[in-house]
Design a protein around this motif. Structure first.
Motif, PDB file in Angstrom:
ATOM      1  N   THR A  26       0.852  -1.318  -0.109  1.00 31.33           N
ATOM      2  CA  THR A  26       0.132  -0.175   0.026  1.00 31.33           C
ATOM      3  C   THR A  26       0.586   1.501   0.148  1.00 31.33           C
ATOM      4  OG1 THR A  26      -1.763  -1.208   1.196  1.00 31.33           O
ATOM      5  CG2 THR A  26      -1.757   1.384   1.224  1.00 31.33           C
ATOM      6  N   LEU A  27       1.775   1.132   0.771  1.00 35.83           N
ATOM      7  CA  LEU A  27       2.883   2.313   0.952  1.00 35.83           C
ATOM      8  C   LEU A  27       3.468   2.622  -0.376  1.00 35.83           C
ATOM      9  CD1 LEU A  27       4.166   4.560   2.535  1.00 35.83           C
ATOM     10  CD2 LEU A  27       5.763   3.107   3.176  1.00 35.83           C
ATOM     11  N   VAL A  28       3.921   1.643  -1.268  1.00 36.66           N
ATOM     12  CA  VAL A  28       4.573   1.808  -2.469  1.00 36.66           C
ATOM     13  C   VAL A  28       3.659   2.530  -3.446  1.00 36.66           C
ATOM     14  CG1 VAL A  28       5.533   0.588  -4.321  1.00 36.66           C
ATOM     15  CG2 VAL A  28       6.495   0.137  -1.891  1.00 36.66           C
ATOM     16  N   LEU A  29       2.399   1.897  -3.440  1.00 35.86           N
ATOM     17  CA  LEU A  29       1.397   2.351  -4.361  1.00 35.86           C
ATOM     18  C   LEU A  29       1.063   3.792  -4.101  1.00 35.86           C
ATOM     19  CD1 LEU A  29      -1.130  -0.996  -4.846  1.00 35.86           C
ATOM     20  CD2 LEU A  29       0.970   0.053  -6.453  1.00 35.86           C
ATOM     21  N   SER A  30       0.939   4.081  -2.695  1.00 35.56           N
ATOM     22  CA  SER A  30       0.513   5.193  -2.410  1.00 35.56           C
ATOM     23  C   SER A  30       1.428   6.423  -2.732  1.00 35.56           C
ATOM     24  CB  SER A  30       0.240   5.333  -0.641  1.00 35.56           C
ATOM     25  OG  SER A  30      -0.670   4.417  -0.431  1.00 35.56           O
ATOM     26  N   LEU A  31       2.764   5.908  -2.514  1.00 35.24           N
ATOM     27  CA  LEU A  31       3.827   7.096  -2.804  1.00 35.24           C
ATOM     28  C   LEU A  31       3.818   7.515  -4.423  1.00 35.24           C
ATOM     29  CD1 LEU A  31       6.651   5.916  -0.412  1.00 35.24           C
ATOM     30  CD2 LEU A  31       5.112   8.055  -0.160  1.00 35.24           C
ATOM     31  N   ALA A  81      -8.716  -4.012  -0.905  1.00 36.06           N
ATOM     32  CA  ALA A  81      -8.138  -3.435   0.217  1.00 36.06           C
ATOM     33  C   ALA A  81      -6.776  -2.468  -0.290  1.00 36.06           C
ATOM     34  CB  ALA A  81      -7.561  -4.657   1.275  1.00 36.06           C
ATOM     35  N   LEU A  82      -6.097  -2.903  -1.187  1.00 32.44           N
ATOM     36  CA  LEU A  82      -5.156  -1.964  -1.361  1.00 32.44           C
ATOM     37  C   LEU A  82      -5.643  -0.848  -2.198  1.00 32.44           C
ATOM     38  CD1 LEU A  82      -2.539  -4.800  -3.166  1.00 32.44           C
ATOM     39  CD2 LEU A  82      -2.234  -3.337  -0.994  1.00 32.44           C
ATOM     40  N   ILE A  83      -6.635  -0.890  -2.998  1.00 35.74           N
ATOM     41  CA  ILE A  83      -7.339   0.405  -3.666  1.00 35.74           C
ATOM     42  C   ILE A  83      -7.871   1.230  -2.616  1.00 35.74           C
ATOM     43  CG2 ILE A  83      -9.131   1.111  -5.125  1.00 35.74           C
ATOM     44  CD1 ILE A  83      -8.939  -1.483  -6.540  1.00 35.74           C
ATOM     45  N   VAL A  84      -8.342   0.641  -1.522  1.00 39.83           N
ATOM     46  CA  VAL A  84      -9.104   1.601  -0.622  1.00 39.83           C
ATOM     47  C   VAL A  84      -7.835   2.375   0.319  1.00 39.83           C
ATOM     48  CG1 VAL A  84     -10.508   1.625   1.349  1.00 39.83           C
ATOM     49  CG2 VAL A  84     -11.168   0.373  -0.487  1.00 39.83           C
ATOM     50  N   LEU A  85      -6.983   1.516   0.663  1.00 38.36           N
ATOM     51  CA  LEU A  85      -5.880   1.961   1.569  1.00 38.36           C
ATOM     52  C   LEU A  85      -5.046   3.081   0.819  1.00 38.36           C
ATOM     53  CD1 LEU A  85      -4.662  -1.176   3.365  1.00 38.36           C
ATOM     54  CD2 LEU A  85      -5.998   0.676   4.346  1.00 38.36           C
ATOM     55  N   THR A  86      -4.789   2.712  -0.617  1.00 39.39           N
ATOM     56  CA  THR A  86      -4.026   3.750  -1.297  1.00 39.39           C
ATOM     57  C   THR A  86      -4.821   5.022  -1.647  1.00 39.39           C
ATOM     58  OG1 THR A  86      -3.126   1.943  -2.651  1.00 39.39           O
ATOM     59  CG2 THR A  86      -3.100   4.175  -3.496  1.00 39.39           C
ATOM     60  N   LEU A  87      -6.157   4.890  -1.689  1.00 36.71           N
ATOM     61  CA  LEU A  87      -6.961   6.209  -1.826  1.00 36.71           C
ATOM     62  C   LEU A  87      -7.011   6.955  -0.316  1.00 36.71           C
ATOM     63  CD1 LEU A  87     -10.008   4.859  -4.021  1.00 36.71           C
ATOM     64  CD2 LEU A  87      -7.997   6.550  -4.754  1.00 36.71           C
ATOM     65  N   TYR A  88      -7.127   6.443   0.539  1.00 39.28           N
ATOM     66  CA  TYR A  88      -7.032   6.973   1.977  1.00 39.28           C
ATOM     67  C   TYR A  88      -5.743   7.680   2.221  1.00 39.28           C
ATOM     68  CZ  TYR A  88     -11.533   5.236   3.933  1.00 39.28           C
ATOM     69  OH  TYR A  88     -12.788   4.787   4.216  1.00 39.28           O
ATOM     70  N   ASN A  89      -4.609   7.206   1.841  1.00 37.20           N
ATOM     71  CA  ASN A  89      -3.458   7.537   1.751  1.00 37.20           C
ATOM     72  C   ASN A  89      -3.107   8.961   1.354  1.00 37.20           C
ATOM     73  OD1 ASN A  89      -2.431   5.929   4.016  1.00 37.20           O
ATOM     74  ND2 ASN A  89      -1.442   4.641   2.581  1.00 37.20           N
ATOM     75  N   GLN A  90      -3.791   9.036   0.160  1.00 38.90           N
ATOM     76  CA  GLN A  90      -3.835  10.469  -0.707  1.00 38.90           C
ATOM     77  C   GLN A  90      -3.928  11.715  -0.038  1.00 38.90           C
ATOM     78  OE1 GLN A  90      -1.940   9.822  -3.482  1.00 38.90           O
ATOM     79  NE2 GLN A  90      -2.060   7.898  -2.744  1.00 38.90           N
ATOM     80  N   TYR A  91      -5.081  11.509   0.769  1.00 35.12           N
ATOM     81  CA  TYR A  91      -5.075  12.950   1.615  1.00 35.12           C
ATOM     82  C   TYR A  91      -4.030  13.244   2.531  1.00 35.12           C
ATOM     83  CZ  TYR A  91      -7.259  15.923   5.088  1.00 35.12           C
ATOM     84  OH  TYR A  91      -7.449  17.055   6.127  1.00 35.12           O
ATOM     85  N   LEU A  92      -3.636  12.208   3.190  1.00 33.41           N
ATOM     86  CA  LEU A  92      -2.329  12.308   4.207  1.00 33.41           C
ATOM     87  C   LEU A  92      -1.119  12.909   3.377  1.00 33.41           C
ATOM     88  CD1 LEU A  92      -2.981   9.425   6.534  1.00 33.41           C
ATOM     89  CD2 LEU A  92      -3.499  11.749   6.945  1.00 33.41           C
ATOM     90  N   LEU A  93      -0.897  12.175   2.268  1.00 37.52           N
ATOM     91  CA  LEU A  93       0.419  12.488   1.683  1.00 37.52           C
ATOM     92  C   LEU A  93       0.241  13.785   0.968  1.00 37.52           C
ATOM     93  CD1 LEU A  93       1.048   8.819   0.323  1.00 37.52           C
ATOM     94  CD2 LEU A  93       2.277   9.982   2.249  1.00 37.52           C
ATOM     95  N   LEU A  94      -0.921  13.880   0.092  1.00 40.37           N
ATOM     96  CA  LEU A  94      -1.028  14.994  -0.500  1.00 40.37           C
ATOM     97  C   LEU A  94      -0.978  16.536   0.402  1.00 40.37           C
ATOM     98  CD1 LEU A  94      -3.376  14.459  -3.611  1.00 40.37           C
ATOM     99  CD2 LEU A  94      -1.163  15.076  -3.807  1.00 40.37           C
ATOM    100  N   ARG A  95      -1.535  16.394   1.183  1.00 41.09           N
ATOM    101  CA  ARG A  95      -1.858  17.448   2.485  1.00 41.09           C
ATOM    102  C   ARG A  95      -0.320  17.945   2.777  1.00 41.09           C
ATOM    103  NH1 ARG A  95      -5.067  17.102   7.895  1.00 41.09           N
ATOM    104  NH2 ARG A  95      -3.204  15.624   8.109  1.00 41.09           N
ATOM    105  N   ASN A  96       0.503  16.901   3.375  1.00 40.26           N
ATOM    106  CA  ASN A  96       1.844  17.226   3.527  1.00 40.26           C
ATOM    107  C   ASN A  96       2.746  17.622   2.698  1.00 40.26           C
ATOM    108  OD1 ASN A  96       2.057  16.527   6.784  1.00 40.26           O
ATOM    109  ND2 ASN A  96       0.386  15.288   6.106  1.00 40.26           N
ATOM    110  N   PHE A  97       2.679  16.855   1.320  1.00 43.33           N
ATOM    111  CA  PHE A  97       3.559  17.157   0.213  1.00 43.33           C
ATOM    112  C   PHE A  97       3.348  18.531  -0.017  1.00 43.33           C
ATOM    113  CE2 PHE A  97       4.256  12.341  -1.110  1.00 43.33           C
ATOM    114  CZ  PHE A  97       4.845  12.088   0.149  1.00 43.33           C
ATOM    115  N   THR A  98       2.200  18.743  -0.680  1.00 42.86           N
ATOM    116  CA  THR A  98       1.872  20.076  -1.114  1.00 42.86           C
ATOM    117  C   THR A  98       2.372  21.328  -0.025  1.00 42.86           C
ATOM    118  OG1 THR A  98      -0.243  19.875  -0.693  1.00 42.86           O
ATOM    119  CG2 THR A  98       0.288  19.339  -3.011  1.00 42.86           C
TER     120      THR A  98
END
Length: 202
Positions: A26-31, A81-98
């Protein structure tokens, strides 16, 4: 609990291994997805706010509801599960990255542009190194969040530590409930502590 661990160690180790695989993939796909979306957000400012708002809505949807919506399309198992978890992570990652990339002093960016650096060069050579704390914080939050939500993924046959916990709830086996809870919480705490330590060193 000790007796159960000695008698069925393969169940505990197997569930823990599945959980780590689920979190890792999930982390790899999310990143990968977050990297692409972040680059798009850096080139188009209106896209940045739209993406953060979109994924904040996604993040607010209960995980069980998200699993239920995808099951008719992708079926039961790890894929959903991977699809859902990856989508959830985008909020946390994008908010902090941007936030980190856009929080760089404008004078530094102007100086880099004045030297003839392109937008991509500024992003890779200026913004990324200076925003590493915010970026790493987003990664740490995503990993901890994934570790917790992945437990619920056991309800759709995705494996992991949730299988022990929910099997204990189904059979009213207190030992299984405790082991599932302790391992899930312990893994999240251990990963968070380890990542915090790495973050301080960086």
């Amino acid at each position: 609990m000790i007796e159960y661990a000695l008698k069925y160690p393969e169940k505990l180790y197997g569930a823990l291994g599945q959980h780590l695989v689920l979190v890792g993939v999930t982390l790899v796909l999310s990143l990968l997805l977050a990297a692409v979306l972040t680059v798009c957000a850096m080139y188009y400012k209106t896209v940045s706010n739209a993406l953060v708002h979109l994924f904040s809505v996604v993040y607010s949807i209960p995980s069980l509801a998200m699993f239920a919506m995808l099951i008719p399309v992708t079926g039961l198992g790890m894929k959903t599960a991977l699809i859902v978890l990856t989508l959830y992570n985008q909020y946390l990652l994008l908010r902090n990255f941007t936030a980190g990339l856009n929080g760089i002093d404008s004078a530094i960016i102007e100086a880099a542009a004045g030297m003839g650096m392109t937008t991509m060069q500024i992003l890779l050579k200026i913004r990324l190194p200076l925003a590493k704390r915010s970026i790493f914080t987003g990664i740490r939050l995503a990993i901890v969040s994934t570790t917790g939500i992945a437990t619920i993924a056991a309800t759709i046959n995705a494996g992991g530590l949730g299988t022990i916990l929910f099997d204990g709830l189904r059979t009213l086996n207190v030992v299984k409930i405790l082991w599932g809870t302790v391992l899930s919480a312990g893994l999240a705490i251990a990963l968070n502590a380890g990542l915090e330590r790495i973050e301080r060193r960086l």
